[in-house]
Design a protein around this motif. Sequence first.
Motif, PDB file in Angstrom:
ATOM      1  N   GLU A 203     -44.323 -26.932 -40.285  1.00  0.00           N
ATOM      2  CA  GLU A 203     -44.736 -28.178 -39.828  1.00  0.00           C
ATOM      3  C   GLU A 203     -44.959 -29.295 -40.784  1.00  0.00           C
ATOM      4  O   GLU A 203     -45.503 -30.312 -40.465  1.00  0.00           O
ATOM      5  N   ARG A 208     -38.605 -36.019 -39.551  1.00  0.00           N
ATOM      6  CA  ARG A 208     -39.811 -36.182 -38.490  1.00  0.00           C
ATOM      7  C   ARG A 208     -39.390 -35.554 -37.047  1.00  0.00           C
ATOM      8  O   ARG A 208     -40.363 -34.596 -36.462  1.00  0.00           O
ATOM      9  N   GLU A 209     -38.003 -35.418 -36.560  1.00  0.00           N
ATOM     10  CA  GLU A 209     -37.754 -34.837 -35.578  1.00  0.00           C
ATOM     11  C   GLU A 209     -37.992 -33.206 -35.611  1.00  0.00           C
ATOM     12  O   GLU A 209     -38.423 -32.490 -34.605  1.00  0.00           O
ATOM     13  N   ARG A 211     -39.936 -31.486 -37.979  1.00  0.00           N
ATOM     14  CA  ARG A 211     -41.319 -31.428 -38.054  1.00  0.00           C
ATOM     15  C   ARG A 211     -41.903 -31.475 -36.533  1.00  0.00           C
ATOM     16  O   ARG A 211     -42.822 -30.515 -36.071  1.00  0.00           O
ATOM     17  N   GLU A 212     -41.565 -32.321 -35.539  1.00  0.00           N
ATOM     18  CA  GLU A 212     -41.982 -32.294 -34.232  1.00  0.00           C
ATOM     19  C   GLU A 212     -41.579 -31.168 -33.315  1.00  0.00           C
ATOM     20  O   GLU A 212     -42.455 -30.699 -32.652  1.00  0.00           O
ATOM     21  N   VAL A 213     -40.570 -30.650 -33.508  1.00  0.00           N
ATOM     22  CA  VAL A 213     -39.813 -29.516 -32.881  1.00  0.00           C
ATOM     23  C   VAL A 213     -40.818 -28.242 -33.357  1.00  0.00           C
ATOM     24  O   VAL A 213     -41.063 -27.453 -32.678  1.00  0.00           O
ATOM     25  N   ASN A 214     -40.944 -28.147 -34.775  1.00  0.00           N
ATOM     26  CA  ASN A 214     -41.648 -26.898 -35.319  1.00  0.00           C
ATOM     27  C   ASN A 214     -43.235 -27.230 -34.780  1.00  0.00           C
ATOM     28  O   ASN A 214     -43.607 -25.820 -34.488  1.00  0.00           O
ATOM     29  N   GLN A 215     -43.774 -28.186 -34.560  1.00  0.00           N
ATOM     30  CA  GLN A 215     -44.865 -28.322 -34.057  1.00  0.00           C
ATOM     31  C   GLN A 215     -45.060 -27.854 -32.655  1.00  0.00           C
ATOM     32  O   GLN A 215     -45.968 -27.164 -32.154  1.00  0.00           O
ATOM     33  N   GLY A 216     -44.218 -28.350 -31.781  1.00  0.00           N
ATOM     34  CA  GLY A 216     -44.187 -27.731 -30.561  1.00  0.00           C
ATOM     35  C   GLY A 216     -43.653 -26.372 -30.381  1.00  0.00           C
ATOM     36  O   GLY A 216     -44.387 -25.977 -29.444  1.00  0.00           O
ATOM     37  N   ARG A 219     -47.068 -24.646 -31.084  1.00  0.00           N
ATOM     38  CA  ARG A 219     -47.984 -24.682 -29.925  1.00  0.00           C
ATOM     39  C   ARG A 219     -47.269 -23.580 -28.652  1.00  0.00           C
ATOM     40  O   ARG A 219     -48.347 -23.034 -28.190  1.00  0.00           O
TER      41      ARG A 219
END
Length: 442
Positions: A203, A208-209, A211-216, A219
């Motif tokens: 994460e 940025r994109e 990182r956001e995919v990995n965070q999602g 979760r």
Amino acid sequence: MPENRLALSLFWRTFILLGLLLTVGIVAWVQTFRALEFEPRAVQSAQQVASLVNLSRAGLRYADSINRVTLIKALFEAESITLKPSEPADTYLPFEQDRFTRTIAAELRARLGSDTVVAGSVNGVPGLWVRFAIERDLYWLQSDSRRVGAMTGRTWFVWVGIALVATLLGSIVIARLINKPLKELSFAASRIREGEYDSRLDESMITREIREVNQGFNRMARELAKVEEDRAVMLAGISHDLRTPLARMRLETEMSVADEEARRNMVADIEQLDAIIDKFMDYARPGEVELVPVHVATVVDKAISQFRDTQRIRITSKLPIDTRVMADETELGRVLTNLFENARRYGRNTYTGVTNVEVSYTRVGSWVVLSVRDHGPGVAAEKLAELTTPFFRGDAARTAATGAGLGLAIVEKALQRMGGDFELANAAGGGLVAHIKLKRAP
């Protein structure tokens, strides 16, 4: 949908597109450099030759006969320049052969005079020959043609080749960097599909994109793990809560129902409910198993020993005692028991009413394939793929008995946990055959 045989991985697709883009760019730049280099090189070459002619003319004009011979010899030794008088019988060929040489010849005439003769060979001797006049005398100056040559094709080939190799290596590095996060995401998604929810992606990525995919994704994995845990707890609670009243009902039936046939039917229904609960629990079993070398023949014999009623099912096994596979012995035993039970219920011979089951094996490379075949009516070909769907029931010929509809789904799920494969097919001589594919133990 039909499989596309020309399908490329994302890495190769990115690599090819980058390689094509950079290659086209190199070719365009090469053509641009050639166009920009052509005119200056021709003018520079003509200037050098014109300077040699002017220096030679000045030296010959002001030198006496003895010094003139010395000058001609010095020019030949120092600059590979030949000076000799022009004779009326001399024969020569024009120097102009292509655009480059025509440009040089025109530039020489512009600098030395319109009557200047530029030849490619004189009396059969090749070179760059320029005829000039000193007062009334005519002279030939021969210069090495390499002085005025354009950049050779070999030079272009070497430098373009180096650029293409660098392009390919750069494309590989760039494609790998671009696709690495996607490859990690694909691997983590495959583990989620197999029921492993502990995959976590980075994460802290700079992009940025991504990182956001990995965070999602992380979760989602946490939520799925929680749902799976809640489901297992719920099913365990249901099993416990249902079995307690079922046990009381069975005891009450045994003690209170006077009619023997009614009592027997009620007990059979309660036992069926208890078996269905067992199937639910088997299907909801956690996915972690420990694979160890297991003797297949031993596990098969244990499973066969649970089906002693030869009036309903007869099982024959043709397995060597030394065949071992990587599996969980309890899981493999559960798989075989479910297959035998499925055959006992739905694979009865139409004439005898007895289920005949054969267990055999083959070795395919590093795999062992167990085959469990009955001699029943089989299944319609279009329904074979759906038999492992939870709660799915096939045609009436194979669903006469009552059950939870989870037996084959449990088999498939257990084999997936053990890294194996499961396939159903209609046997050539009739009946259904189940193929169990497991890794052979070393």
